[in-house]
Design a protein around this motif. Structure first.
Motif, PDB file in Angstrom:
ATOM      1  N   ASN A 211      45.747 -75.929   7.648  1.00 30.79           N
ATOM      2  CA  ASN A 211      46.067 -77.061   8.441  1.00 30.79           C
ATOM      3  C   ASN A 211      44.974 -78.014   8.427  1.00 30.79           C
ATOM      4  OD1 ASN A 211      47.373 -78.639  10.455  1.00 30.79           O
ATOM      5  ND2 ASN A 211      46.076 -77.655  11.973  1.00 30.79           N
ATOM      6  N   LYS A 214      45.202 -79.938   5.097  1.00 36.25           N
ATOM      7  CA  LYS A 214      46.145 -80.802   5.255  1.00 36.25           C
ATOM      8  C   LYS A 214      45.766 -82.145   5.858  1.00 36.25           C
ATOM      9  CE  LYS A 214      50.752 -81.612   6.878  1.00 36.25           C
ATOM     10  NZ  LYS A 214      51.795 -81.153   7.802  1.00 36.25           N
ATOM     11  N   GLN A 239      51.498 -73.810   1.704  1.00 34.31           N
ATOM     12  CA  GLN A 239      53.019 -73.762   1.636  1.00 34.31           C
ATOM     13  C   GLN A 239      53.664 -74.237   3.114  1.00 34.31           C
ATOM     14  OE1 GLN A 239      55.209 -70.724   0.117  1.00 34.31           O
ATOM     15  NE2 GLN A 239      57.039 -72.074  -0.837  1.00 34.31           N
ATOM     16  N   THR A 240      53.246 -73.181   4.064  1.00 34.18           N
ATOM     17  CA  THR A 240      53.725 -73.163   5.474  1.00 34.18           C
ATOM     18  C   THR A 240      53.429 -74.664   5.992  1.00 34.18           C
ATOM     19  OG1 THR A 240      53.341 -70.884   5.420  1.00 34.18           O
ATOM     20  CG2 THR A 240      53.702 -71.806   7.538  1.00 34.18           C
ATOM     21  N   VAL A 241      52.278 -74.834   5.916  1.00 38.05           N
ATOM     22  CA  VAL A 241      51.950 -76.327   6.537  1.00 38.05           C
ATOM     23  C   VAL A 241      52.294 -77.491   5.893  1.00 38.05           C
ATOM     24  CG1 VAL A 241      49.810 -75.068   7.583  1.00 38.05           C
ATOM     25  CG2 VAL A 241      49.556 -76.483   5.656  1.00 38.05           C
ATOM     26  N   ARG A 242      53.100 -77.153   4.718  1.00 39.19           N
ATOM     27  CA  ARG A 242      53.468 -78.139   3.962  1.00 39.19           C
ATOM     28  C   ARG A 242      52.241 -79.485   3.372  1.00 39.19           C
ATOM     29  NH1 ARG A 242      59.214 -79.105   6.749  1.00 39.19           N
ATOM     30  NH2 ARG A 242      59.812 -77.020   7.101  1.00 39.19           N
TER      31      ARG A 242
ATOM     32  N   THR D 129      57.108 -68.518   4.774  1.00 31.94           N
ATOM     33  CA  THR D 129      56.395 -69.665   4.291  1.00 31.94           C
ATOM     34  C   THR D 129      57.015 -70.992   4.601  1.00 31.94           C
ATOM     35  OG1 THR D 129      57.187 -69.523   2.112  1.00 31.94           O
ATOM     36  CG2 THR D 129      54.961 -68.633   2.458  1.00 31.94           C
ATOM     37  N   PHE D 138      53.481 -78.158  13.683  1.00 29.06           N
ATOM     38  CA  PHE D 138      54.442 -76.957  13.107  1.00 29.06           C
ATOM     39  C   PHE D 138      54.096 -75.959  13.661  1.00 29.06           C
ATOM     40  CE2 PHE D 138      51.277 -74.797  10.654  1.00 29.06           C
ATOM     41  CZ  PHE D 138      50.436 -75.704  10.511  1.00 29.06           C
TER      42      PHE D 138
END
Ligand code: ATP
Ligand code: ATP
Ligand code: MG
Ligand code: MG
Lengths: 401, 248, 346, 292, 242
Positions: A211, A214, A239-242, D129, D138
Motif C-alpha cells: 500500500n 502504491k 496485486q491485491t492493492v492494485r 489477491t 481497499f
C-alpha cells in the motif's frame, strides 16, 4: 577418489535455493563420473545441510576439511553464509568458489582464494537496469520515479547500496569499502520517492508495504531480496492493492516457484539473473564440450523439470573446479587457485554461465548481468540485446498487476 | 509487641478485615478466634505482608512494618505458618526446615546450604515433633498432618521473636497436639510471643492468656479466655452452645 | 472386635529400610578425582596435533561442547535452580559476543582477555532485564524471554555501527592452522571448569537453596525470609554472566559476529535442552546434556547428513528423552538411585 | 483520512488471521496448561492440507477448512496419546510440555519437509489477491474472509466452552484434575478431546493461512514468537484476550509500519509485550497472580 | 452382618514408592456412620484414596456389594455410588461457588432438579448463598471446607467418604456438619469419615476403626473404641481424658 564438500542451506530460510544448488552440484558430479571421472578418479560429492545458519556452515566446512578430508570444496548459497565461511576456507588455504555471495564486502577482506561465479558484485547490479532503461525504452516512456524496497539481508542491502548510492562501510573498523554515490538511479535521473526495508525474518505485513508503495505512485518498483518466497509475497500484495507502476524489477524471482505463487501477476516483471536457459553459453565438462543447452537437457532428464538459475550457477562452480583440477593436474588447492587466477579472456573457465576470469579480489572481469522478464508464464531473456541470439523484446510499460 | 491498628483489607465489595485493631503482648500467648470467614487468615496475611492491606498500620516492637516486604518482616523476627500448608516440593523435609534459617548479607548468601549445626538443630526439632522418620522424604509426599508439623518445625528453626500460627492443630493428632502445646508453652516461657488462630476451643482455653474474637472483619470481644467464653456476643456468633455441651 | 498386631514389627522394619535408602541418596561424599582427571585429560588433548594427523575437528567439537557447557551451566542457574525457563538467553550470548567482538575489532584486544568484562556487561544487562521480566513466572516468563530475543535481534540488525544484519568480520589470529584453535580451546576449557565449579558452589550455598525454594513456591520462600526478588535477579545476572563470557570468545573464534549467529532460537533451545536432557537443576546435568546433544547432532550429521530427516530424528530423540527421562539423565538416575558416583554433585 | 482508515483496515485484516492462529494456542494453554510450541507447525500442517486440495483438485481452501480441521484433530489425538497422556499427572507438566511440544514441532517440521520438500507454497484462490474498493480504501478479500471465518469459529468455540457440559468439564479439569475426577469427569478423555480441538483449530487456521501468507515447513519459527506474544498480551489462556490483542496490536503495528518503517512494525508486538508485563503482568484479560 | 463395602488386607502406595498401606481392612455397614482415626501419617487418607480409585491397589480386595472396585478410575467409582471428599480441598478455585456446586452434579444423569438441589443446599449453608459469585479459591479456609462438604450432598450417593470434615470449621459449623451426617445416615446414606478430632468423631459415629502404620489395629463399635484405655492414650490425647 576425489572428495568435494559442500554445505548448503537445505532447510531454513534459504532452503529453496539451497536444494536447487544441491541438484546443480550433484548433476555436475554425476556427469563427470559418467564421463570417466576426474584425473582418472571418481568424484564423490558430500553435501550437508547448514539450516541457513552461519555457525553451522562454518562447522560443516571444518568437518569437510578435517574429518572427511575433502580435496576441494564448493561454496554455499547466499552472502550471509558465504561471508563467514570465507575466512575459514582462507585460513585452510582452500580454493573457495562462490556460487552466490555477491556482497562486495566478501571480496574486500583480502582473501586470495575467492572466485565468484556470477557476473559481478551485488553492488553493481543496478547499473544493468538503468542501462537497459536507457537503451530500450524511448525517452518519453522511461520511469521518472522509483520506489526501492529491500529485505534487510546482506545481499539485498548490497544491491540497494548500488541503486541508492550509499557508502559500503566495514563496521569492524569503520573504513569505507566503496563509495557508490550518487547511485545508479540518480545517475539515470530517476528520483527515489519511497524506500523501505523489511526485516530479514518474521515479516508478514506485506499489504501495508504494498500500500505504501502504491501510494508513492512510483513509476518503477525495485524490490530486492535473496529469497524467492519474499518476491512472491510482495507480488501478491502489490496485486491485491492494485498498484500501477510502469515497471517492476526484482533481484529474485526467476524460479518456477515464483510463477507458481504469483500466476498472472508475474506478467512483465523484470528480474536480475545470471543465467537463462536460452543463453547460448558454451562450456566444457570432463574435457568435452558441454553447453548451456546440454545442461538444460541433462537437468530435465535427471530431475524431470527445467532448471533455473539456482541450479545453473552451482553447476558452473562445479565446472570451474573441475577445470582447475585438470588444469593444475592435481587437487593441490594452491595450484588450483593459481590456475584459476591465470585465466584470461582468451583462455577462460568455460561454464554454462559463460566464460570466467577473475580480478585479484575474486570478482569476474567483463561479465554482463542479464535481465529477464516474465511474459505469459515464460521467463524471457530481454537484456543485454547484443550478446547473443534469442533475446525477446522488453514489454513496457506494465499493465497493472 | 505486635500492634495492629485499624487494619482493613477489602476485596472488591468484600470487607474481609474491616478496621480491626488488637495487640499481642510480649511474652504472652494471644488467640485470635472467630467464625469462618471472620478475616483471621486475611489479618495474618496483612501482618506478614503476604497481602498488602488496604488501610491500617502494623507495628512490631515500636516499628511500623506494614510497608516492608515479607522477607524483611521475617528478618525482624516475625514468622508465620499457613492455614493451608505451603511446602516446598522437590526438597526434603530437612531442607524445607533448614531453608527457614535466616540469611543476612552477601557473606551468608554463599555459605554452605546446610551446616552440621543447622542439621543437628533441625533434626532435634523433627525428633520432638515425631517426624524424624520422614526427614529425607520429599516435602510434597507427606500426609496433611505431617505437612502441618513440618511447617511448625520450619517456624521453630528461625528462632523468631513472635510466631503467628494459623490453625496449628487442624488435622494434627490430639496426642501429639498435647505435646506441641506443652512445647509452645515452654517457648513462651522463654520469652517468645505467640499469636494463634484456632477453632479448637478447648485448646485455646488451656493455652492462651488472652483471646481476641473477630467476626466479619471486626474485633467483637477481647479479654481473658473466661471472659470471652461467657460473652453472649461470642456465644452467638461463634460457639453456638458447643462449650456448654462439652462442659456437661 | 480386635485385630492382632502380629506383623507390625516388619512393617516398621520395611519403613526403616526405605528410610535408609532415602538417607543414602543424601550421601555427600564426592568423587573429586573425576573432574580433576577430566580436566587433566582435556588440557592434554591438543597434544594430539603432534601426532601428525590433523585433529582440528576433534578440537573443534570439544571446544564447541565446552562452549555449550558454559552456556548451559549458566542457564541452569536461572532455569534450573530458580525454575525460570528462559528461551532468550542467547541475548547475552549476542551481547557478550558484540561487546568483546567490537572492542577486539577496534582496539585489537583479544576477546579472551575481554571475556570477563563482556560477562559483567551482560550481568548488568541481565539484572535490568530481570527486574522487568521476573515479575511474571511460568509460561509468561518463557514467552517474554522469547520476545526479548526478537527485540534484540531487530535492534542489532538495525544498528549500523555494529554492522547491522550483515555483521562484522573479525581478523583471524596468525597462528598456523593446526594451532590456531588452541587459545580459544583453553579459554573455553577454563570457562567451563569455572562455570561448573561456580554452579556447584551456588547449588550448595544458602543462595542456591533459596533459589530452589523460589522455584517451588515463591510466597512460601518469601515468608521463610528469602528476598525472592533479589535472589531471582541475582540469579539472572549470574547466568547472563556465563553466557556472555561464552559469547565473547565465540565471536572471535568464528571470526564473524552477526545477529543471526547468536540470536537464533536454536541456540537458546539448545541450552534449555541440554539442561533438561542432562538434568535441570543438577550440577553435572548441563555438562552431560551438552555432550549428549552435540554427540547426537554429530551423529546425525554424519549418518543422515544433509536432510530433513535429520530434524525429524532430532525431534524424535528429544521426545523420547523427555518421556523416559523426565527429570533428565542425572535427575532420573538419581531418583532411581542408579546415578554413578562421579556424576553426583547435588 | 482515507489513509488512516486504510491502515486501520489493513491492521484489522491481519489481526483476524492472527486471532485464529493465536486462539488455538490460547485454548490449549488455558485448558491444558500446554504451551504448545508446535502450534505453528500444526498450522503449517493445515496449510498443506489446503494446498494439496487446491493443487490436486482445485478445491477452494475455505471448503477444505473442515477437512483440514478433522485431519489435524486426528493428528492431535495421536500426538496426545504418544506424548502428552503419560505426562498429564506430573507436577512439572506445564514446563515439560514446552520442551515436548518443541520436539513435536521439530518432528512435524522434519516430517513435512521430507514429505513436501522445503519449497514455499501458497494457494491462490481468486480472492486471495483481490480486494473490495470503497473509494480509495481497499479491503483485501482474502484477509477479510479469513477474519470473518476466524471470528465465527472462535465465537462458536467460546460459547461452546462457556455453556456446554464438556466446557465445564474442561475448565474443571484444568483447575483441579483430581477434584474433577472425583466428581465423575473422565479427565483423560477431556485432555484428549480438548487437545484435539486445539489442534483442529490449528488445522482450520492453516487453511486460512495458506492463502494469506506463503509457507514452507520451517517457516513456523517465524510465527511462534508473534503468536506467543499475542497470547501473553491477551492474558495466558484467555481466548477473548488473544483476539483483542491480535486486533489491537495488528492495528498498532500497521501504524508503526506506515509511519516508522516495516522493520519496526514487527517490533511493536514485542515492545507491547514488555510494556504490558511492566504495568499489568497478567496481560489484558488475565487473572491476577496470587502475590501482588 | 452384610457389608456394603468390604476392604480386606489392602496393600497400596504412591507411584512406585513403598507400600503405605500394609493390610488395611474395613467393613462398612449400610446406613451407619463410620469413623477412622489414627496418628498423622498412619495412612488414613491413603486408604480412602485407594478405595475410590485414586491409587492403585497392589494387593487385597475392595468390594462394593460383592463387586470388585479394583482398577476402576475415580469417575467410575463415583458412578458405582461412592463419593469422596479429600482432605486437600477439591475445589475449582477459579470457578464461582455456584459453579462449583453445579460441578458437584456433573455425574448426574438427570439434571432436571439440579438447580433445586443447589438452592436447597444454599438454604442450609447461607454463606454459600451469600458468596455464590465469589471464586471458590478466594474463600476462607472454613468456607472452602463448607463448600466441598456441601457439594457432596448434591449427588446423594450410597456412600460418602469425608476426609476430616471438621477441619478448620468453627465449632458452630462443626456441630452442623455432624448433624448433617446423622441426617444422611437416616436417609440411608452410608458415611465414612476420617477424623483427627477423634473424640468428636467417635462420639458421632456408630463404628470406629483405628489405623496405624498402614494397618487396621482395632475395629469395633464406636463406644467400645472410645472406652479402650490404650486407644485413649495413644490416639485420643489420653492425658486429658485420663
Ligand atoms: N482473595 C480474596 N478475594 C475475595 N475475597 C476474599 C479473598 N480472600 C479472602 N476473602 C474473603 O474474606 C473473608 C475473610 O477470609 P479469611 O480467610 O481471612 O477468613 P478466616 O477468618 O481465616 O476464616 P477460616 O476460619 O474459615 O479460615 C472471607 O469471607 C473470604 O471469603
Ligand atoms: N503423594 C504422596 N506420595 C508419597 N507418599 C505419600 C504421599 N502422600 C502421603 N504419603 C505418605 O503416606 C503416609 C500416609 O499418608 P496419609 O496421607 O494416608 O496419612 P493420614 O493418615 O491421612 O495422616 P494425616 O492425619 O496427617 O492426614 C505418610 O507417611 C506419607 O509420608
Ligand atoms: Mg483462616
Ligand atoms: Mg490424611
Amino acid at each position: 577418489e576425489i572428495k568435494i564438500g559442500a554445505s548448503l542451506p537445505l532447510t531454513g530460510a534459504f532452503s529453496i535455493a539451497g536444494e536447487k544448488h544441491r541438484r546443480g552440484y550433484e548433476l555436475c558430479v554425476d556427469l563427470i563420473n559418467e564421463r570417466g571421472g576426474l584425473l582418472g578418479e571418481q568424484v564423490e560429492l558430500i553435501t550437508s545441510d547448514n539450516r541457513s545458519d552461519p555457525a553451522t556452515a562454518i562447522n560443516q566446512y571444518e568437518r569437510f576439511i578435517n574429518v572427511d578430508q575433502v580435496d576441494a570444496v564448493f561454496g554455499t548459497f547466499s552472502s550471509r553464509l558465504t561471508f563467514p565461511v570465507a575466512s575459514l576456507l582462507a585460513k585452510n588455504n582452500f580454493v573457495h568458489p562462490v556460487p552466490s555471495g555477491g556482497a562486495l564486502r566478501i571480496y574486500t577482506q583480502g582473501h586470495e582464494n575467492l572466485f565468484y561465479f556470477q557476473p559481478d558484485a551485488a553492488e553493481y547490479f543496478g547499473e544493468t537496469l538503468t542501462d537497459m532503461i536507457q537503451e530500450l525504452i524511448p525517452e518519453d516512456q522511461r520511469p521518472q520515479t522509483a520506489a526501492v524496497v529491500a529485505a534487510d539481508d546482506f545481499f539485498a542491502n548490497a544491491v540497494e547500496a548500488g541503486f541508492l548510492g550509499t557508502e559500503v562501510v566495514d563496521p569492524a573498523d569503520g573504513s569505507v569499502v566503496e563509495d557508490l554515490s550518487p547511485g545508479y538511479l540518480a545517475d539515470a535521473g530517476i528520483e527515489v520517492v519511497y524506500s523501505e526495508k523489511w526485516p530479514e525474518e518474521g515479516f508478514n505485513d506485506w499489504l501495508n508495504l504494498a500500500n505504501s508503495i502504491k501510494r508513492s505512485e512510483a513509476d518503477l518498483i525495485i524490490a530486492l531480496t535473496a529469497s524467492a518466497e519474499e518476491a512472491v509475497q510482495l507480488t501478491r500484495a502489490l496485486q491485491t492493492v492494485r498498484a500501477e507502476p510502469m515497471m517492476v524489477y526484482y533481484s529474485q524471482g526467476t524460479q518456477t516457484e515464483f510463477y507458481e505463487g504469483t500466476g498472472d501477476a508475474s506478467e512483465t516483471i523484470t528480474m536480475h539473473t545470471s543465467w537463462h536457459p536460452a543463453a547460448p553459453f558454451e562450456g566444457t565438462l570432463a574435457g568435452e564440450e558441454f553447453n548451456n543447452s546440454d545442461f538444460v537437457a541433462a537437468f530435465e532428464e535427471a530431475y524431470g523439470n527445467a532448471p533455473d538459475e539456482d541450479s545453473a550457477i552451482p553447476f558452473a562452480v562445479c565446472q570451474g573446479i573441475e577445470q582447475s583440477i585438470r588444469g593444475a593436474g592435481s587437487t593441490d588447492n594452491a595450484a588450483m587457485g593459481e590456475w584459476l587466477y591465470g585465466r584470461t579472456a582468451d583462455d577462460p573457465v568455460r561454464t554454462v554461465l559463460g566464460t570466467f576470469q577473475w580480478d585479484e579480489r575474486g570478482l569476474p572481469v567483463d561479465k554482463p548481468f542479464l535481465i529477464a522478464q516474465w511474459n505469459g508464464g515464460e521467463l524471457q531473456f530481454v537484456y543485454p540485446t547484443d550478446q547473443f541470439e534469442g533475446v525477446s523484446e522488453l514489454q513496457h510499460p506494465k499493465d497493472g498487476f | 509487641m505486635l500492634e495492629v491498628k485499624n487494619l482493613c483489607k477489602y476485596f472488591g465489595g468484600i470487607h474481609a478485615v474491616d478496621g480491626c485493631s488488637f495487640t499481642a503482648e510480649r511474652g504472652k500467648i494471644t488467640a485470635l478466634i472467630g467464625p469462618n470467614g471472620a478475616g483471621k487468615t486475611t489479618a495474618f496475611n496483612c501482618i506478614s505482608r503476604t497481602m498488602a492491606p488496604t488501610k491500617g498500620e502494623v507495628w512490631l516492637d515500636g516499628e511500623r512494618i506494614d510497608g516492608l516486604r515479607p522477607h524483611k518482616i521475617t528478618h525482624k523476627g516475625l514468622s508465620r505458618t499457613f492455614q493451608i500448608s505451603r511446602n516446598l516440593a522437590d526438597m526434603t523435609v530437612l531442607e524445607n526446615v533448614i531453608c527457614q534459617s535466616q540469611v543476612r548479607g552477601w557473606r551468608d548468601l554463599f555459605r554452605p546450604a546446610m551446616s552440621p549445626e543447622e542439621i543437628e538443630k533441625a533434626m532435634g526439632i523433627l525428633e520432638f515433633l515425631g517426624i524424624t522418620r520422614i526427614a529425607h522424604e520429599d516435602g510434597s509426599n507427606l500426609s496433611y498432618g505431617q505437612k502441618k508439623l513440618m511447617d511448625l518445625a520450619a517456624l521453630l528453626m528461625s528462632d523468631p521473636k513472635i510466631i503467628l500460627l494459623d490453625e496449628p492443630a487442624g488435622g494434627v493428632n490430639p496426642t501429639l497436639m498435647e505435646e506441641i502445646v506443652d512445647h509452645i508453652k515452654k517457648l513462651n516461657a522463654q520469652g517468645m510471643t505467640v499469636l494463634i488462630v484456632e477453632h479448637n476451643m478447648e485448646l485455646i482455653m488451656r493455652l492462651c492468656d488472652r483471646v481476641v474474637v473477630m467476626a466479619q472483619g471486626r474485633v467483637i470481644a477481647d479479654g481473658t479466655p473466661d471472659e470471652v467464653r461467657s460473652d453472649p456476643a461470642v456465644l452467638d456468633a461463634y460457639l453456638g452452645g458447643v462449650l456448654d455441651e462439652e462442659a456437661a | 472386635m480386635m485385630v492382632t498386631t502380629d506383623n507390625s514389627q516388619d512393617i516398621i522394619a520395611q519403613r526403616r529400610a526405605y528410610n535408609e535408602t532415602l538417607m543414602q541418596a543424601q550421601d555427600k561424599t564426592r568423587a573429586t578425582w573425576f573432574p580433576i582427571a577430566l580436566l587433566a585429560l582435556l588440557i592434554l588433548l591438543p597434544l594430539l596435533q603432534l601426532t601428525g594427523t590433523n585433529y582440528n575437528y576433534v578440537i573443534h567439537l570439544t571446544l564447541y561442547t565446552m562452549c555449550y557447557v558454559v552456556m548451559a551451566s549458566g542457564w541452569n542457574i536461572l532455569g534450573g535452580f530458580a525454575g525460570y525457563i528462559s528461551l532468550g538467553h542467547n541475548v547475552f550470548f549476542a551481547v557478550g559476543g558484540y561487546v568483546a567482538g567490537m572492542l577486539f575489532a577496534r582496539l585489537g584486544i583479544s576477546t579472551i582477555i575481554l571475556a570477563p568484562f563482556a560477562g559483567l556487561v551482560c550481568a548488568a544487562l541481565g539484572y535490568v532485564i530481570g527486574l522487568i521480566t521476573l515479575r511474571v513466572r511460568g509460561p509468561s516468563f518463557i514467552i517474554s524471554s522469547l520476545a526479548l530475543v526478537m527485540i534484540f535481534r531487530i535492534a542489532f540488525e538495525n544498528w549500523h555501527f555494529i554492522g547491522g544484519a550483515a555483521g562484522v568480520a573479525l581478523p583471524a589470529n596468525g597462528l598456523p592452522v593446526e594451532w590456531a584453535k588452541l587459545p580459544y580451546y583453553y579459554a573455553f576449557l577454563a570457562m567451563a571448569a569455572f562455570a561448573l565449579w561456580a554452579s556447584y558452589k551456588i547449588k550448595h550455598s544458602k543462595f542456591g537453596m533459596g533459589l530452589r525454594a523460589i522455584s517451588v513456591d515463591e510466597i512460601k520462600a518469601e515468608s521463610a525470609g528469602i528476598d525472592t526478588r533479589f535472589y531471582k535477579v541475582l540469579a539472572f545476572a549470574l547466568s547472563a554472566f556465563f553466557v556472555g563470557m561464552a559469547g565473547a570468545v565465540w565471536g572471535e573464534y568464528l571470526t564473524y559476529i552477526r545477529p543471526n549467529i547468536f540470536l537464533v532460537i536454536l541456540i537458546s533451545v539448545n541450552m534449555v535442552l541440554m539442561c533438561i536432557l542432562g538434568g535441570k537443576g543438577t550440577v553435572a546435568g548441563p555438562a552431560v546434556g551438552a555432550i549428549l546433544i552435540i554427540a547426537f547432532n554429530e551423529f546425525f550429521v554424519a549418518t543422515l547428513g544433509a536432510s530433513t530427516v535429520n530434524i525429524l530424528a532430532t525431534g524424535v530423540i528429544m521426545a523420547i528423552a523427555l518421556i523416559f527421562f523426565p527429570l533428565g539423565l542425572v535427575g532420573t538416575l538419581a531418583r532411581h538411585r542408579k546415578l554413578p558416583r562421579i556424576l553426583n554433585w547435588d | 483520512m482515507a489513509e488512516i482508515i486504510q491502515i486501520v483496515v489493513l491492521g484489522l485484516a491481519l489481526g483476524g488471521v492472527y486471532a485464529l492462529m493465536g486462539s488455538g494456542l490460547s485454548l490449549v494453554f488455558g485448558v491444558m496448561r500446554i504451551v504448545n510450541l508446535a502450534h505453528p507447525s500444526l498450522i503449517m500442517g493445515g496449510a498443506y492440507v489446503a494446498y494439496w486440495g487446491f493443487r490436486l483438485y482445485g478445491i477452494d481452501p475455505l471448503i477444505m477448512l473442515p477437512v483440514a480441521a478433522v485431519i489435524l484433530a486426528a493428528t492431535g489425538v495421536i500426538l496426545y496419546k504418544l506424548f502428552f497422556e503419560r505426562e498429564a499427572r506430573s507436577a512439572k507438566y506445564s514446563e515439560m510440555t514446552v520442551l515436548l511440544t518443541f520436539a513435536v514441532a521439530m518432528i512435524l517440521e522434519g516430517g513435512l519437509a521430507t514429505a513436501f520438500t522445503n519449497t514455499q507454497r501458497v494457494t491462490s484462490p481468486e480472492y486471495a489477491t483481490d480486494a473490495f474498493f470503497i473509494g480509495s480504501v481497499f479491503i483485501p478479500k482474502g484477509q477479510l474472509y479469513a477474519g470473518i471465518v476466524s471470528l465465527v469459529l472462535i465465537g462458536g468455540l467460546a460459547l461452546f466452552l462457556k455453556f456446554s457440559r464438556f466446557g465445564y468439564a474442561i475448565r474443571a479439569t484444568t483447575q483441579n484434575r483430581e477434584a474433577a475426577e472425583l466428581l465423575g469427569v473422565n479427565v483423560n478423555f477431556v485432555g484428549l478431546a480438548s487437545f484435539a480441538i486445539g489442534v483442529g483449530l490449528a488445522g482450520a487456521a492453516g487453511t486460512l493461512v495458506s492463502f494469506v501468507f506463503s509457507f514452507y515447513p520451517s517457516k513456523h519459527w517465524e510465527w511462534i514468537a508473534v503468536l506467543m506474544s499475542l497470547v501473553v498480551l491477551g492474558g495466558m489462556g484467555s481466548i477473548l484476550g488473544t483476539v483483542v490483542a491480535s486486533f489491537l496490536l495488528s492495528v498498532i503495528a500497521a501504524f508503526v509500519g506506515y509511519y516508522f518503517g516495516a522493520t519496526w512494525s514487527t517490533l511493536t508486538f514485542y515492545i507491547a509485550l514488555f510494556v504490558v508485563l511492566l504495568v499489568r503482568p497478567q496481560g489484558l484479560f488475565g487473572e491476577k497472580p496470587e502475590l501482588a | 452382618m452384610n457389608e456394603l463395602l468390604e476392604v480386606r488386607d489392602v496393600v497400596a502406595g504412591y507411584g512406585d514408592g513403598p507400600a503405605i498401606l500394609n493390610g488395611a481392612s474395613l467393613k462398612v455397614q449400610p446406613g451407619k456412620v463410620h469413623c477412622i482415626i489414627g496418628p498423622n501419617g498412619a495412612g488414613k487418607s491413603t486408604l480412602l484414596k485407594a478405595i475410590c480409585g485414586m491409587l492403585k491397589v497392589r494387593q487385597g480386595d475392595v468390594k462394593l456389594r460383592g463387586e470388585d472396585l479394583k482398577g476402576l478410575r475415580p469417575d467410575q467409582v463415583l458412578k458405582k455410588g461412592i463419593c469422596f471428599v479429600p482432605q486437600e480441598r477439591a475445589l475449582f478455585p477459579k470457578m464461582t461457588v455456584r459453579e462449583n456446586l453445579r460441578m458437584g452434579g456433573f455425574s448426574l444423569e438427570d439434571k432436571s432438579d439440579l438447580e433445586e438441589r443447589i438452592d436447597e443446599i444454599e438454604e442450609r449453608f447461607p454463606i454459600l448463598k451469600e458468596r455464590r459469585d465469589q471464586h471458590a479459591g478466594t474463600m476462607s479456609g472454613g468456607q472452602q471446607q463448607t463448600l466441598s462438604m456441601a457439594r457432596t450432598m448434591i449427588i446423594r450417593p450410597d456412600i460418602v467418604m469425608l476426609d476430616e470434615p471438621s477441619l478448620g470449621l468453627a465449632p458452630k459449623i462443626v456441630q452442623e456438619v455432624f448433624d448433617i451426617m446423622h441426617v444422611m445416615a437416616e436417609t440411608g446414606i452410608t458415611v465414612l469419615i476420617v477424623e483427627q478430632n477423634a473424640l468428636m468423631g467417635l462420639k458421632n459415629a456408630d463404628w470406629g476403626v483405628v489405623l496405624d502404620l498402614g494397618r487396621t489395629l482395632f475395629e469395633g463399635p464406636a463406644d467400645e473404641v472410645l472406652a479402650d484405655p490404650r486407644i485413649q492414650e495413644l490416639y485420643l490425647g489420653g492425658k486429658k481424658a485420663a
